[in-house]
Design an enzyme around this catalytic site. Sequence first.
Site, PDB file in Angstrom:
ATOM      1  N   PHE A  70       0.822  -1.206   0.000  1.00 45.23           N
ATOM      2  CA  PHE A  70       0.000   0.000   0.000  1.00 45.23           C
ATOM      3  C   PHE A  70       0.856   1.256   0.000  1.00 45.23           C
ATOM      4  O   PHE A  70       0.666   2.159  -0.822  1.00 45.23           O
ATOM      5  CB  PHE A  70      -0.922  -0.033   1.225  1.00 45.23           C
ATOM      6  N   VAL A  71       1.840   1.319   0.884  1.00 44.62           N
ATOM      7  CA  VAL A  71       2.692   2.508   0.962  1.00 44.62           C
ATOM      8  C   VAL A  71       3.667   2.556  -0.204  1.00 44.62           C
ATOM      9  O   VAL A  71       3.810   3.571  -0.881  1.00 44.62           O
ATOM     10  CB  VAL A  71       3.442   2.551   2.309  1.00 44.62           C
TER      11      VAL A  71
ATOM     12  N   ALA B  32       9.619  -2.134   2.270  1.00 43.31           N
ATOM     13  CA  ALA B  32       9.320  -3.556   2.467  1.00 43.31           C
ATOM     14  C   ALA B  32       9.641  -3.964   3.896  1.00 43.31           C
ATOM     15  O   ALA B  32      10.559  -3.434   4.519  1.00 43.31           O
ATOM     16  CB  ALA B  32      10.127  -4.400   1.486  1.00 43.31           C
ATOM     17  N   ALA B  33       8.882  -4.924   4.398  1.00 43.95           N
ATOM     18  CA  ALA B  33       9.126  -5.421   5.752  1.00 43.95           C
ATOM     19  C   ALA B  33       8.380  -6.721   5.954  1.00 43.95           C
ATOM     20  O   ALA B  33       7.415  -7.022   5.243  1.00 43.95           O
ATOM     21  CB  ALA B  33       8.663  -4.403   6.796  1.00 43.95           C
TER      22      ALA B  33
ATOM     23  N   HIS C 298       6.391 -11.807  -9.385  1.00 43.57           N
ATOM     24  CA  HIS C 298       6.064 -11.375 -10.741  1.00 43.57           C
ATOM     25  C   HIS C 298       4.582 -11.045 -10.844  1.00 43.57           C
ATOM     26  O   HIS C 298       3.727 -11.720 -10.261  1.00 43.57           O
ATOM     27  CB  HIS C 298       6.390 -12.491 -11.746  1.00 43.57           C
TER      28      HIS C 298
ATOM     29  N   TYR D  82       7.430  -6.988  16.324  1.00 36.97           N
ATOM     30  CA  TYR D  82       7.473  -6.132  15.132  1.00 36.97           C
ATOM     31  C   TYR D  82       8.097  -4.785  15.462  1.00 36.97           C
ATOM     32  O   TYR D  82       9.042  -4.338  14.796  1.00 36.97           O
ATOM     33  CB  TYR D  82       6.063  -5.940  14.574  1.00 36.97           C
TER      34      TYR D  82
ATOM     35  N   GLY E 166     -23.711  -0.453   8.479  1.00 30.07           N
ATOM     36  CA  GLY E 166     -24.620   0.037   9.501  1.00 30.07           C
ATOM     37  C   GLY E 166     -24.513  -0.698  10.812  1.00 30.07           C
ATOM     38  O   GLY E 166     -25.478  -0.738  11.598  1.00 30.07           O
TER      39      GLY E 166
ATOM     40  N   VAL F 116       9.489  -5.538  -6.238  1.00 32.82           N
ATOM     41  CA  VAL F 116       8.445  -6.377  -5.654  1.00 32.82           C
ATOM     42  C   VAL F 116       9.025  -7.770  -5.393  1.00 32.82           C
ATOM     43  O   VAL F 116      10.127  -8.096  -5.821  1.00 32.82           O
ATOM     44  CB  VAL F 116       7.219  -6.476  -6.583  1.00 32.82           C
ATOM     45  N   ARG F 117       8.258  -8.599  -4.708  1.00 29.98           N
ATOM     46  CA  ARG F 117       8.731  -9.955  -4.423  1.00 29.98           C
ATOM     47  C   ARG F 117       8.178 -10.983  -5.401  1.00 29.98           C
ATOM     48  O   ARG F 117       8.707 -12.084  -5.523  1.00 29.98           O
ATOM     49  CB  ARG F 117       8.316 -10.356  -2.989  1.00 29.98           C
TER      50      ARG F 117
END
Length: 316
Positions: free
Chosen positions: A17-18, A73-74, A40, A142, A191, A37-38
């Site tokens: 996302f980030v 990345a993490a 394909h 973490y 709701g 990216v990790r």
Amino acid sequence: MAVTDDRPVVVTGASGFVGGALVRRLQREGVPVRAVVRTHGRGGPEALVGPALGPEADWSRLLAGAGAVVHAAAHVHVEAADTGAARLAFRRANVEGTRSLAQQAADAGVRRFVFISSIGVNGRRTKHPFTEDDAPAPEGPYADSKLEAERALCEVAQRAGMEWVVIRPPLVYGPAAPGNFARLVRWVARGVPLPLGAVRNRRTLVAIDNLTDLVLTCLRSDSAANEVFLAGDAESLSTPDLLRIVAKAQGRTARLVPVPPVLLRAAAVLIGRLADAERLCGDLEVDIGKACRVLHWTPPLSAREALRRAVTETAP
């Protein structure tokens, strides 16, 4: 300045996302980017597949000729037991993986390394807004690993003469945001009556557009070198205010039931969800004054406008 020449910026975690939002922002600004990216097929057709985070990862091909790195990345936080195996996994990816990437970046001649850390390094709750001067108080594997990764980066960078920047964001939201924010939006949309009407807390979030703007500023500003910055929107909100803004953007009215927070916490203890209750009821405020002073930075979006966009717009 790090991104004003023709050398590309390497962005790890570009399918996240980030990281994905940052790649799109840099591309709009005309900055050459290597989106890593990790897997394909993720992160767009121009994304490059990189190694798994860890001490043995070889980043040389991706770092060659780069001017800066943004490490987004993490091994991410999940609701898991605080076991030796969990801590080992966090340490291997987040600490030793960051150390290895930083060393290889320095060896490749990268000028500046921007590390996306976490406000969890400061702690989970506030009596006063967190600042960069507060002593770290991470809780859990973490957050511990993020603090250790910050220290590993600083150690490598100082030894090699590479500039470093650490950014600690709180919860990041925006169109198609995952995790806790997405769950809140779904609850309101359905709701669902929420027992949060009596909560009087203050929490700082950060809109994805505000965070990517801060990262871009840290890449461009000489004043950002070798500094830690806390990220956040310009204003904090209570959980009920947040839910009301989300509901208004959906054309709804938030259904908030006034249950005393002490009862919510007691119930959460009984079902083993105290951490969730703290996120909804507790205070976690961030003082972004240092970024505003040192970088002459102002979040481009107000929290209310960013929340409206997060609910009504579709992620690119």
